[in-house]
Motif scaffolding. Structure first.
Motif, short mmCIF file in Angstrom:
data_model
loop_
_atom_site.label_atom_id
_atom_site.label_comp_id
_atom_site.label_asym_id
_atom_site.label_seq_id
_atom_site.Cartn_x
_atom_site.Cartn_y
_atom_site.Cartn_z
N SER A 49 0.85 -1.19 0.00
CA SER A 49 0.00 0.00 0.00
C SER A 49 0.88 1.24 0.00
O SER A 49 1.82 1.33 0.78
CB SER A 49 -0.90 0.01 1.23
OG SER A 49 -1.75 -1.11 1.23
N MET A 51 0.44 5.36 0.25
CA MET A 51 -0.47 6.47 0.49
C MET A 51 -0.01 7.75 -0.20
O MET A 51 -0.66 8.78 -0.10
CB MET A 51 -0.59 6.71 2.00
CG MET A 51 -1.17 5.53 2.77
SD MET A 51 -2.85 5.14 2.26
CE MET A 51 -3.71 6.58 2.82
N LYS A 53 0.08 8.85 -3.38
CA LYS A 53 -0.80 9.47 -4.38
C LYS A 53 -1.96 10.20 -3.71
O LYS A 53 -2.29 11.33 -4.09
CB LYS A 53 -1.31 8.41 -5.35
CG LYS A 53 -2.10 8.98 -6.50
CD LYS A 53 -2.46 7.90 -7.50
CE LYS A 53 -3.21 8.46 -8.69
NZ LYS A 53 -3.55 7.43 -9.66
N ILE A 54 -2.58 9.59 -2.73
CA ILE A 54 -3.72 10.23 -2.06
C ILE A 54 -3.27 11.46 -1.26
O ILE A 54 -3.96 12.46 -1.19
CB ILE A 54 -4.51 9.22 -1.20
CG1 ILE A 54 -5.88 9.76 -0.82
CG2 ILE A 54 -3.76 8.85 0.05
CD1 ILE A 54 -6.92 9.57 -1.86
N ARG A 55 -2.07 11.39 -0.69
CA ARG A 55 -1.52 12.55 0.04
C ARG A 55 -1.25 13.70 -0.93
O ARG A 55 -1.54 14.85 -0.63
CB ARG A 55 -0.24 12.17 0.77
CG ARG A 55 -0.41 11.09 1.80
CD ARG A 55 -0.76 11.66 3.16
NE ARG A 55 -0.75 10.59 4.15
CZ ARG A 55 -1.86 10.04 4.64
NH1 ARG A 55 -3.04 10.45 4.24
NH2 ARG A 55 -1.80 9.10 5.54
N ALA A 57 -2.84 14.34 -3.48
CA ALA A 57 -4.15 14.89 -3.89
C ALA A 57 -4.77 15.72 -2.77
O ALA A 57 -5.87 16.24 -2.94
CB ALA A 57 -5.09 13.74 -4.28
N PHE A 59 -5.31 14.72 0.58
CA PHE A 59 -5.94 14.00 1.69
C PHE A 59 -4.86 13.66 2.71
O PHE A 59 -4.23 12.61 2.66
CB PHE A 59 -6.63 12.74 1.18
CG PHE A 59 -7.78 13.03 0.27
CD1 PHE A 59 -9.05 13.23 0.80
CD2 PHE A 59 -7.61 13.14 -1.10
CE1 PHE A 59 -10.13 13.52 -0.04
CE2 PHE A 59 -8.67 13.41 -1.94
CZ PHE A 59 -9.94 13.60 -1.41
N ASN A 60 -4.66 14.54 3.68
CA ASN A 60 -3.55 14.41 4.63
C ASN A 60 -3.98 14.02 6.03
O ASN A 60 -3.13 13.79 6.88
CB ASN A 60 -2.75 15.71 4.67
CG ASN A 60 -2.10 16.00 3.34
OD1 ASN A 60 -1.44 15.14 2.77
ND2 ASN A 60 -2.29 17.20 2.82
#
Length: 85
Positions: A49, A51, A53-55, A57, A59-60
């Motif tokens: 996993s 994280m 890419k989502i960070r 974007a 989403f922290n």
């Protein structure tokens, strides 16, 4: 060993716990998806996993997993689905 096979005959034990602790009479087969547990704990492949890419974007926000699990258990205890020990 699979959870689904190991836990298949435990409904009478659950019923005894419900009676002993005055819990809400929730059907045993509705409590837990043992097959999902088998999927999570017995994967045939490595799970990686990331994280990042989502960070990136935005989403922290993070959640303390241990605290979230304990809070979920407490909510189920408050609803008398799980006993207090």
């Amino acid at each position: 060993m699979t959870l689904a096979k190991q836990m298949a005959d435990k409904a009478p034990l659950w019923s005894a716990m419900v009676a002993e602790h005055g819990l809400r009479d929730t059907p045993y087969d509705k409590l837990v998806g043992w097959g999902f547990g088998d999927f999570i704990f017995n994967t045939e492949f490595d799970v990686i996993s990331d994280m990042g890419k989502i960070r990136r974007a935005g989403f922290n926000e993070t959640v303390d997993s241990g605290a979230a699990l304990l809070a979920a258990i407490r909510r189920l205890q408050d609803k008398k689905v799980l006993p207090r020990f």
